[in-house]
Design a protein around this motif. Sequence first.
Motif, PDB file in Angstrom:
ATOM      1  N   VAL A 158     -45.237 -38.299 -22.919  1.00 33.96           N
ATOM      2  CA  VAL A 158     -45.014 -37.044 -22.190  1.00 33.96           C
ATOM      3  C   VAL A 158     -43.528 -36.678 -22.266  1.00 33.96           C
ATOM      4  CG1 VAL A 158     -45.158 -35.865 -19.968  1.00 33.96           C
ATOM      5  CG2 VAL A 158     -46.947 -37.486 -20.651  1.00 33.96           C
ATOM      6  N   GLU A 159     -43.242 -35.475 -22.746  1.00 39.18           N
ATOM      7  CA  GLU A 159     -41.868 -35.025 -22.969  1.00 39.18           C
ATOM      8  C   GLU A 159     -41.359 -34.268 -21.744  1.00 39.18           C
ATOM      9  OE1 GLU A 159     -40.189 -35.798 -25.685  1.00 39.18           O
ATOM     10  OE2 GLU A 159     -41.890 -36.704 -26.765  1.00 39.18           O
ATOM     11  N   VAL A 160     -40.263 -34.789 -21.153  1.00 39.27           N
ATOM     12  CA  VAL A 160     -39.684 -34.191 -19.947  1.00 39.27           C
ATOM     13  C   VAL A 160     -38.243 -33.805 -20.223  1.00 39.27           C
ATOM     14  CG1 VAL A 160     -39.095 -34.540 -17.519  1.00 39.27           C
ATOM     15  CG2 VAL A 160     -41.168 -35.587 -18.457  1.00 39.27           C
ATOM     16  N   LEU A 161     -37.895 -32.577 -19.901  1.00 38.71           N
ATOM     17  CA  LEU A 161     -36.512 -32.110 -19.979  1.00 38.71           C
ATOM     18  C   LEU A 161     -35.985 -31.896 -18.576  1.00 38.71           C
ATOM     19  CD1 LEU A 161     -34.031 -30.999 -21.565  1.00 38.71           C
ATOM     20  CD2 LEU A 161     -35.085 -28.733 -21.336  1.00 38.71           C
ATOM     21  N   VAL A 162     -34.783 -32.407 -18.310  1.00 38.75           N
ATOM     22  CA  VAL A 162     -34.120 -32.209 -17.021  1.00 38.75           C
ATOM     23  C   VAL A 162     -32.826 -31.436 -17.272  1.00 38.75           C
ATOM     24  CG1 VAL A 162     -33.206 -33.287 -14.944  1.00 38.75           C
ATOM     25  CG2 VAL A 162     -35.084 -34.387 -16.192  1.00 38.75           C
ATOM     26  N   PRO A 163     -32.836 -30.117 -17.116  1.00 40.92           N
ATOM     27  CA  PRO A 163     -31.603 -29.343 -17.304  1.00 40.92           C
ATOM     28  C   PRO A 163     -30.698 -29.448 -16.082  1.00 40.92           C
ATOM     29  CG  PRO A 163     -33.403 -27.883 -16.700  1.00 40.92           C
ATOM     30  CD  PRO A 163     -33.989 -29.260 -16.797  1.00 40.92           C
ATOM     31  N   GLY A 164     -29.383 -29.324 -16.296  1.00 45.16           N
ATOM     32  CA  GLY A 164     -28.448 -29.484 -15.190  1.00 45.16           C
ATOM     33  C   GLY A 164     -28.548 -30.855 -14.589  1.00 45.16           C
ATOM     34  N   VAL A 165     -28.583 -31.877 -15.437  1.00 46.29           N
ATOM     35  CA  VAL A 165     -28.933 -33.229 -15.011  1.00 46.29           C
ATOM     36  C   VAL A 165     -27.811 -33.944 -14.272  1.00 46.29           C
ATOM     37  CG1 VAL A 165     -28.186 -34.407 -17.121  1.00 46.29           C
ATOM     38  CG2 VAL A 165     -30.157 -35.297 -15.831  1.00 46.29           C
ATOM     39  N   GLY A 166     -26.593 -33.394 -14.290  1.00 48.48           N
ATOM     40  CA  GLY A 166     -25.490 -34.022 -13.556  1.00 48.48           C
ATOM     41  C   GLY A 166     -25.166 -35.399 -14.093  1.00 48.48           C
ATOM     42  N   LEU A 167     -25.206 -36.408 -13.233  1.00 48.91           N
ATOM     43  CA  LEU A 167     -24.888 -37.776 -13.642  1.00 48.91           C
ATOM     44  C   LEU A 167     -26.106 -38.537 -14.161  1.00 48.91           C
ATOM     45  CD1 LEU A 167     -22.228 -39.062 -11.087  1.00 48.91           C
ATOM     46  CD2 LEU A 167     -21.955 -37.760 -13.195  1.00 48.91           C
ATOM     47  N   GLY A 168     -27.235 -37.873 -14.281  1.00 53.32           N
ATOM     48  CA  GLY A 168     -28.330 -38.428 -15.044  1.00 53.32           C
ATOM     49  C   GLY A 168     -29.386 -39.234 -14.303  1.00 53.32           C
ATOM     50  N   PHE A 271     -31.192 -26.260 -10.021  1.00 55.53           N
ATOM     51  CA  PHE A 271     -30.776 -25.748 -11.327  1.00 55.53           C
ATOM     52  C   PHE A 271     -30.974 -24.259 -11.501  1.00 55.53           C
ATOM     53  CE2 PHE A 271     -31.976 -24.669 -15.748  1.00 55.53           C
ATOM     54  CZ  PHE A 271     -30.728 -24.871 -16.337  1.00 55.53           C
ATOM     55  N   LEU A 272     -32.101 -23.711 -11.073  1.00 53.14           N
ATOM     56  CA  LEU A 272     -32.406 -22.318 -11.388  1.00 53.14           C
ATOM     57  C   LEU A 272     -31.304 -21.364 -10.944  1.00 53.14           C
ATOM     58  CD1 LEU A 272     -36.237 -22.037 -10.608  1.00 53.14           C
ATOM     59  CD2 LEU A 272     -35.111 -22.411 -12.816  1.00 53.14           C
ATOM     60  N   ASP A 273     -30.672 -21.669  -9.819  1.00 51.56           N
ATOM     61  CA  ASP A 273     -29.648 -20.753  -9.300  1.00 51.56           C
ATOM     62  C   ASP A 273     -28.289 -20.943  -9.964  1.00 51.56           C
ATOM     63  OD1 ASP A 273     -29.088 -23.190  -8.145  1.00 51.56           O
ATOM     64  OD2 ASP A 273     -28.622 -22.385  -6.166  1.00 51.56           O
ATOM     65  N   THR A 274     -28.207 -21.799 -10.991  1.00 56.86           N
ATOM     66  CA  THR A 274     -26.964 -21.898 -11.767  1.00 56.86           C
ATOM     67  C   THR A 274     -26.892 -20.807 -12.826  1.00 56.86           C
ATOM     68  OG1 THR A 274     -27.860 -23.405 -13.455  1.00 56.86           O
ATOM     69  CG2 THR A 274     -26.945 -24.407 -11.446  1.00 56.86           C
ATOM     70  N   ALA A 275     -27.943 -20.009 -12.933  1.00 54.71           N
ATOM     71  CA  ALA A 275     -28.008 -18.973 -13.968  1.00 54.71           C
ATOM     72  C   ALA A 275     -27.240 -17.725 -13.561  1.00 54.71           C
ATOM     73  CB  ALA A 275     -29.463 -18.599 -14.230  1.00 54.71           C
ATOM     74  N   ARG A 276     -26.646 -17.092 -14.546  1.00 53.54           N
ATOM     75  CA  ARG A 276     -26.151 -15.741 -14.317  1.00 53.54           C
ATOM     76  C   ARG A 276     -27.331 -14.779 -14.217  1.00 53.54           C
ATOM     77  NH1 ARG A 276     -22.223 -17.998 -17.665  1.00 53.54           N
ATOM     78  NH2 ARG A 276     -20.059 -17.612 -16.999  1.00 53.54           N
ATOM     79  N   ASN A 277     -28.358 -15.067 -15.014  1.00 57.04           N
ATOM     80  CA  ASN A 277     -29.578 -14.260 -15.028  1.00 57.04           C
ATOM     81  C   ASN A 277     -30.758 -15.215 -14.973  1.00 57.04           C
ATOM     82  OD1 ASN A 277     -31.738 -12.586 -15.495  1.00 57.04           O
ATOM     83  ND2 ASN A 277     -31.084 -11.921 -17.535  1.00 57.04           N
TER      84      ASN A 277
END
Length: 365
Positions: A158-168, A271-277
């Motif tokens: 199962v492939e999982v992506l964690v954007p804005g992962v910080g220190l991991g 993470f979602l609110d780190t977007a400009r859009n």
Amino acid sequence: MSDDEAERKHIEKCIRSFRFYRKHALLSIRKSCKDYRALSPAHQGLLPNYLTQMEDVRRCIDKNYTVILHMLAGVEHMFQQDQEEEEEEETNGTEDDEMDDSKTSCGNGLTQFDLDKIYTTIRQFVRDWAAEGAPERSKCYTPILDAVTARYPQSKGVEVLVPGVGLGRLSWEFAHRGFNAEGNEFSYHMLIASNFVLNKTSPSEKLPICPWATTPTNNVRHADRIVEILIPDVDTADIPSHAKYGMCAGDFTEVYRDVEGRYDVVAACFFLDTARNVVEYLELIYRMLKKGGHLVSIGPLLYHYSGIPGEWSIEITWEDLISVVKKIGFEIEEEKDMPDVPYINNVNSMLNVSYRSKLLVAKKP
């Protein structure tokens, strides 16, 4: 200036800000000592332990700087630092140095914003890699992990992506459970620190840091300011052999712009609110997911670029965000309030921040 040259200079500045941590932090301590000496003898007498306490803080700063030097050991060779800058950064001065406005400025081409990133990174170790951060992780990471494992009980493949992962830590938790986990992070401060803790530490040789040493306000006791924690609290090598684990540096919208149908899960924490859009984020996530894949998100709507001069930002309500999620094509499987979700809190402080966050689980049909 080419993009590569701009990136190189940015990384150099990041490394330089880490190296400047001790000097910058000690300037603040020396100012506190000077201000104390400006008090009347009677008032000094009412605070007999003040200078001794500042020496305690100084030792804490030294401990933090030792960890920083360990962090930089594997990355400093990548870019040659100007000798003049290094000599300036190694000048520590003494407690009795005269302070003026020129000395309280950051210098070396660094801003207070650059140094604040260092302080935040050090505190982030508590949230992600200390036993003391477990209660906070239980409120922000555990709901995401639970939502994913409930839908994917067989983690292998199962492939999982964690954007804005910080220190991991969140991406590591997925890999630890057998998922193929990839973290994405834009901040080189975070990337340097996560590379260090994930690849160069061990639970048998835990490192001491003092995350609140540079926080002089809202302390109940002096001991709360100089408290020492140990990192990491787990063996970061404890990942099943079948699980793939990696980190990807760069801006989320640029790195994954052309990715289609690659991931089963995008796990987004604060993470979602780190977007400009944020609409662009949601469209990109939808495109990145496989059919039947899930977006699992928790966080507030702080909108990091809101109100910053020279930056553009679209701020929408949660109601409108959910409407956009549906119009893009997602099916909402779960949406609920998550009250009192903390962010890098010192439990002993008189000031803590928590968010009335939202948990969202949305499926790409």
